[in-house]
Design an enzyme around this catalytic site. Structure first.
Site, PDB file in Angstrom:
ATOM      1  N   CYS B  88       0.863  -1.222   0.032  1.00 62.78           N
ATOM      2  CA  CYS B  88      -0.005   0.072  -0.093  1.00 62.78           C
ATOM      3  C   CYS B  88       0.856   1.341  -0.150  1.00 62.78           C
ATOM      4  O   CYS B  88       0.343   2.494  -0.196  1.00 62.78           O
ATOM      5  CB  CYS B  88      -0.990   0.158   1.159  1.00 62.78           C
ATOM      6  SG  CYS B  88      -1.950  -1.458   0.927  1.00 62.78           S
ATOM      7  N   HIS B 345      -9.361   2.525  -1.843  1.00 66.15           N
ATOM      8  CA  HIS B 345      -7.858   2.428  -1.675  1.00 66.15           C
ATOM      9  C   HIS B 345      -7.342   1.558  -2.936  1.00 66.15           C
ATOM     10  O   HIS B 345      -6.956   0.492  -2.960  1.00 66.15           O
ATOM     11  CB  HIS B 345      -7.605   1.635  -0.559  1.00 66.15           C
ATOM     12  CG  HIS B 345      -5.988   1.651  -0.210  1.00 66.15           C
ATOM     13  ND1 HIS B 345      -5.021   2.222  -0.833  1.00 66.15           N
ATOM     14  CD2 HIS B 345      -5.265   0.417   0.361  1.00 66.15           C
ATOM     15  CE1 HIS B 345      -4.026   1.832  -0.534  1.00 66.15           C
ATOM     16  NE2 HIS B 345      -4.105   0.691   0.194  1.00 66.15           N
TER      17      HIS B 345
END
Lengths: 486, 398
Positions: B88, B345
Site C-alpha cells: 500500500c 484504496h
C-alpha cells in the site's frame, strides 16, 4: 514381551445428531428413521484421516515428540493420497526420526488391527524398539444412506514396545475373507453396500464369532478369562447377538459407542481399546477384534504399569468437548458432497509449489523453526539471520520444535471476509511459552469464547484442498483451550 | 550521515481522477486522466519529462507488469520508465523514485503516477493475499484479509489499555464519521455521504471488532505528480510545494518473529516518522503540522497512527478523538479530503492522492475543505498488516 507403552484417542469436536440427518434425508430413504437415535462425531472442514491420526498420536505422546520411535504404521481407509505416502506426512508432522520405518496400511476397516499386528511383529523381530500405530478414518457416505447415520469420524494411536508395557500382547489370531460388505472402488469417492441384513448376518454376526472362537479354541481358553471384549458392529441388536453367541456376559462387552460416536471404521477397535484401558486393572485380559474383509483378534493383558499412564486428553474429556453441527447442509459441505458458493476468495487457488513444500517440510509439516544460539530467541519459520534487532547473528541457528510448546493468544479476530467453509475464519497471533510468535488460524473454537492470553494447543489441520490439481496441504492451527483437561 | 532531500525537490503539477467504480474506464483511461491534469497544472510539455515512475500493485488484474503500460498509455517518448510496487506504500514509492531522481541531478523533471483498477478484480475488499506473500508463506500463513490483519491490532489495543469493546468501537466510529464529513465535501471522492457514528456501529461485522464502515472502500483511481528542482520550478513561475521529507520503513521481521512488539502500534510508522521529522527538521509534530493524510485503510489504523506519528500520546488517541482534535475544524485536520475511507484504496494511486490533497491545501485550492494557513502537511501509507508492514511518511510545505 511386546505390548502397549502409550495410547491416545481423538474425536473431532463436531457432533451431528442423527435426527438432523433423518429430517433432511428420510424423504428418499425412510429407513433411516430407524437409526435416528443419538449423535455421531464428524470431522470439521479442516480435518481428515491425516489430521485425526496426528491428533491421536499427539494425544498418546502428550503432545511431545517421541524421538525414540523407530517405526510408524499408519492405517486408514480414507487417507487423502493413493500415491504419496500418508505415513510419511504423518511422520513429518510428529517429527519422528527420518530413518523411522513408515508404512501405510489400508484396504479395509481391519487396517487398524492389521497395523498393530505389523508393528508388533516389527518390535518382536527386533527391527524397532518402539513402533507407533496411528489409525483414523473420516468416511464419506452417500446422502440418505444408512451409513450416513452409522458412521462417525475419529482416530486412535498406540505406541508399541517391549519394555515397561502397560498391556502386553498375549496372542493374536487372524483370518481374511473376501466378504464384500461395504466396498469402494479405487476411483470413487463414495462406497456402496449390499443388502444390510446380509451384511449383518453373514458378515458381523457370522465372521466375528468364528474368529474369536478360533482363537479361544486354539489357545484352549474360555471367554471367562476376559474382563473386556471389544468388537465393532454398528447395529445395536447384532452387536449384542455376537456376545450371546460366544457366551460372553453382556457386562464384559465394551460399549461400541454407537450412540455418541458412531462406527469410525479402521480406528474403531483401537478407540474402544483406548477407552477400556483408561479404567483397566492390572491382570485384566482384553480381547480386541478388528473387522473388515476378515477378522483380527488381539489378546492383551494389562500390567501394573497401566496406572502410571494417562493420555493428554482422556476419552471422557474428548467426548465432553463437543459442538453441535447444524444445519445438515454444513456436514454435506464439509465433505465436499455438494458444491457451495465459496466466493472468489474460495475459488482462487494458486498452484502449490511442491518443491517449496519439500524444502520446508520440517517447518510446514513439523512446525520446526530455529533458535538463535547466541541470544536464545526461538523463531518461526527458520531464519538465517536472527530477528532480534541487537543480535543479528548470522547462521548461528539450531533447529527448534514449536509443535510441543504451549502457547497463548496474543491477538485474535473472526474474519467474515476471508473464505472459510466454517465461517468466520478465526485467526490471530499466538506467543509460545519459551519464546517465538506465529500468526495462525484458530480452529475448534467460537469467537465469543476467545480472549487475549488464553492458552492454546497446536494441532495439524488441513489448510486447503486444491481439487483441481489434487493437492492437500496441511499446517498447524491453534486450538484454544476452553475447559480443563480431564 | 545522509543529508536528506529537504527542499531539494518541488512539486509543480498534480492530477487526480475521480475515484470510484469506474466501470467504463480502463487503467489506461485513468492514467491519462490524472496525467493530463498534472501536465496542465505544471504548465510544461510532455517532452520535458526526463523519467517516469509507475506505481501499481496487483499486476495480475491490472495493467500487467513492467512500466510499459505507463509509457504506452501516455505515449512517453522512450524515456526511462520504472514500475514500483511496495504494497500500500506503492504510490509513495513511485513518488520517491521521481524525487530521488530529481534530487540526485539525474533528472530535471520527473513524473510519478499511481493507478489501480480494483473493481476489475471482482472482489469486495482487496483480492486474496495468497500469492502476495511468497511461496513459503502460502503454506504457513492463515488466509487472512486486510481487515482481519488490522482487527488483530484492535483486539490488542483494547486489551492493553483496558478499553471495553463498546468504548473502543465508538472511538473508531467517530474516526470514520469524521472522514465521511470531509468526503462529502469532495467531488473527487468515491463515497460522498455523511455517516453518523451510530450508523458505523450498526454496520455488519467484517472482521471482529471492525465493521463495514471501519473499512475503506474498493475503488478505481489514479493520481500523478510532476516534480523538479526548486530553481526550475521558480523559473516556470510556479509556487513550488517543497518536499520536506520522504521516508520508508519496512519490517525487519522482529514484530512477527519475536515476542517483543506489543501489537498496539506500528513499528514501521514510528520509525519512518522519526526519520521524516529529523529530515524535515520537525521537533514538535503536534504543534508544527497543519494537516494529515494518513493511511486509514481501517479506523483502527488511523487511531494508532495518531500515536505513531507522535501527535497523540500512546494510549491517549481516544481522548484527542473525543475532543475533535482531528476534525476539519480541529487543531490538525486528518483526512481533509475524506481519506481512504471515502476515496477507497486503489493501491498504486493512494499515496499520490494523499499528496494531491496536501498540495492543494498548501496552495489554498481545497475549496470548502480549505484549512486556514496550512504550513506543513504529512502523508502516510501503510502496506501489509501491522505485524508485517512497510510504511511511508512524506512531509510537504511551501
Amino acid at each position: 514381551m511386546v505390548g502397549i507403552l502409550a495410547y491416545g484417542a481423538y474425536l473431532p469436536r463436531y457432533r451431528l445428531e442423527r435426527k438432523t440427518v433423518a429430517k433432511a434425508m428420510a424423504w428418499i430413504n425412510p429407513a433411516v428413521w430407524g437409526l435416528a437415535g443419538g449423535e455421531k462425531t464428524v470431522a470439521g472442514a479442516d480435518e481428515d484421516a491425516i489430521t485425526l491420526a496426528v491428533a491421536a498420536a499427539r494425544n498418546a505422546c502428550r503432545f511431545q515428540r517421541d524421538a525414540a520411535c523407530e517405526a510408524l504404521f499408519a492405517a486408514s481407509t480414507t487417507f487423502p493420497y493413493a500415491e504419496r505416502q500418508n505415513a510419511a506426512m504423518i511422520r513429518e508432522a510428529l517429527s519422528l526420526p527420518e530413518e523411522a520405518a513408515a508404512v501405510d496400511v489400508t484396504g479395509s476397516t481391519r487396517a487398524g488391527t492389521a497395523a498393530i499386528l505389523a508393528a508388533a511383529a516389527q518390535v518382536a523381530g527386533g527391527a524397532s524398539k518402539r513402533a507407533m500405530v496411528v489409525v483414523a478414518d473420516a468416511r464419506r457416505t452417500k446422502m440418505g444412506s444408512t451409513e450416513e447415520l452409522l458412521f462417525g469420524d475419529g482416530g486412535a494411536a498406540l505406541v508399541l514396545g517391549s519394555e515397561g508395557v502397560l498391556a502386553e500382547l498375549v496372542g493374536t489370531f487372524s483370518m481374511s475373507a473376501d466378504f464384500p460388505g461395504p466396498l469402494r472402488e479405487n476411483e470413487k469417492r463414495l462406497g456402496r453396500s449390499w443388502e444390510e441384513r446380509w451384511v449383518r448376518d453373514e458378515g458381523y454376526v457370522s465372521l466375528i464369532p468364528k474368529a474369536i472362537h478360533g482363537y479361544l479354541s486354539r489357545e484352549k481358553i474360555t471367554a471367562d478369562l476376559f474382563s473386556a471384549l471389544i468388537y465393532p458392529c454398528p447395529y445395536p441388536r447384532e452387536h449384542g447377538l455376537i456376545a450371546t453367541k460366544l457366551g460372553f456376559s453382556a457386562d464384559k462387552v465394551a460399549d461400541p459407542m454407537a450412540a455418541l460416536v458412531g462406527d469410525t471404521g479402521a480406528p474403531h477397535p483401537l478407540l474402544m481399546l483406548c477407552h477400556v484401558l483408561e479404567s483397566a486393572s492390572p491382570g485384566d485380559h482384553i480381547l480386541v477384534v478388528g473387522y473388515g474383509s476378515g477378522v483380527d483378534v488381539l489378546h492383551f493383558r494389562v500390567t501394573e504399569a497401566a496406572a502410571s499412564f494417562k493420555p493428554a486428553w482422556s476419552f471422557d474429556a474428548l467426548l465432553a468437548r463437543k459442538a453441535p453441527l447444524t444445519p445438515y447442509e454444513k456436514a454435506a459441505a464439509f465433505r465436499e458432497l455438494v458444491p457451495v458458493e465459496t466466493g472468489l476468495r474460495g475459488e482462487f487457488q494458486a498452484e502449490t509449489p511442491l518443491s517449496v513444500q519439500w524444502r520446508y517440510r520440517r517447518a510446514i509439516l513439523g512446525l520446526e523453526g530455529s533458535r538463535c544460539r547466541r541470544c536464545g530467541t526461538p523463531q518461526f519459520p527458520p531464519q538465517r539471520i536472527c530477528a532480534m534487532g541487537e543480535c543479528q547473528a548470522v547462521d548461528e541457528m539450531e533447529p527448534y520444535l514449536f509443535s510441543d510448546k504451549p502457547a497463548r493468544i496474543f491477538s485474535y479476530t473472526g474474519d467474515n471476509l476471508a473464505f472459510c467453509l466454517d465461517p468466520p475464519q478465526i485467526y490471530g497471533i499466538v506467543d509460545f511459552d519459551g519464546g517465538g510468535r506465529m500468526m495462525l488460524d484458530f480452529t475448534d473454537c467460537d469467537l465469543e469464547s476467545l480472549s487475549v492470553n488464553q492458552p492454546v494447543e497446536l494441532h495439524l489441520r488441513r489448510k486447503y484442498h486444491d481439487g483441481q490439481r489434487g493437492v492437500h496441504t496441511y499446517f498447524w492451527k491453534a486450538v484454544p483451550i476452553v475447559s480443563a483437561q480431564a | 550521515m545522509a543529508t536528506g532531500i529537504k527542499d531539494k525537490v518541488a512539486i509543480i503539477g498534480m492530477g487526480c481522477t475521480r475515484f470510484g467504480e469506474r466501470w467504463t474506464d480502463g487503467a489506461e483511461d485513468l492514467m491519462v486522466e490524472a496525467f493530463v491534469e498534472a501536465l496542465q497544472d505544471a504548465g510544461i510539455e510532455k517532452k520535458e519529462i526526463d523519467a517516469a515512475w509507475l506505481g501499481t500493485c496487483f499486476d495480475e488484474v491490472n495493467v500487467g507488469k513492467s512500466a510499459i503500460p505507463l509509457a504506452q498509455a501516455l505515449k512517453l517518448p522512450s524515456i526511462p520508465v520504472t514500475r514500483v510496487e511496495n504494497f500500500c506504500a506503492t504510490g509513495t514509492e513511485a513518488f520517491r523514485g521521481a524525487c530521488y531522481a530529481v534530487a540526485s541531478g539525474a533528472c530535471r523533471i520527473a513524473l510519478a503516477l499511481g493507478v489501480e483498477k480494483l473493481k476489475d478484480t471482482g472482489y469486495g475488499g482487496l483480492p486474496g493475499f495468497d500469492t502476495a506473500m511468497g511461496t513459503l508463506n502460502r503454506f504457513i500463513l492463515p488466509n487472512f484479509t486486510a481487515p482481519g490483519g488490522f482487527a488483530l491490532m484492535a483486539t490488542r489495543y483494547f486489551a492493553k489499555y483496558g478499553i471495553s469493546p463498546e468504548e473502543g468501537k465508538m472511538a473508531l466510529a467517530k474516526i470514520s464519521s469524521k472522514s465521511h464529513r470531509c468526503g462529502a465535501l469532495n467531488p473527487k471522492a468515491h463515497l460522498r455521504k455523511e455517516v453518523s457514528p451510530e450508523q458505523v456501529l450498526k454496520a455488519p461485522i467484517i472482521a471482529w471488532p471492525l465493521g463495514l464502515f471501519d473499512c475503506c472502500g474498493v475503488s478505481d483511481g489514479a493520481a500523478a505528480a510532476i516534480v523538479t528542482t526548486p530553481d526550475v520550478a521558480r523559473g516556470l513561475g510556479k509556487t513550488p510545494v517543497m518536499v520536506k521529507a520522504l521516508q520508508i520503513a519496512a519490517t525487519s521481521g522482529e514484530e512477527m518473529l519475536t515476542t517483543r512488539w506489543d501489537g498496539t502500534y506500528l513499528k514501521t510508522t514510528t520509525e519512518a516518522a522519526k526519520r521524516a521529522y529529523a529530515e524535515a527538521g520537525i521537533t514538535r509534530p503536534r504543534e508544527e503540522l497543519s494537516v494529515l493524510e494518513v493511511h486509514d485503510c481501517f479506523s483502527i489504523t488511523e487511531l494508532v497512527t495518531y500515536e505513531d506519528l507522535q501527535i497523540s500520546e500512546r494510549g491517549r488517541a481516544i481522548r484527542d478523538i473525543n475532543e475533535g482534535f482531528f476534525e476539519l475544524d480541529g487543531k490538525i485536520p486528518c483526512q481533509s479530503d475524506g481519506g481512504l475511507k471515502c476515496f477507497g484504496h486503489p493501491i498504486g494511486a493512494s499515496g499520490i492522492r494523499m499528496i494531491y490533497e496536501v498540495y492543494n491545501q498548501l496552495l489554498h485550492r481545497a475549496g470548502p475543505r480549505q484549512i486556514p494557513d496550512p504550513r506543513l502537511g504529512l502523508t502516510h501509507n501503510l502496506g501489509g498488516i501491522p505485524s508485517f508492514s512497510v510504511c511511508s511518511v512524506g512531509i510537504f510545505g511551501l
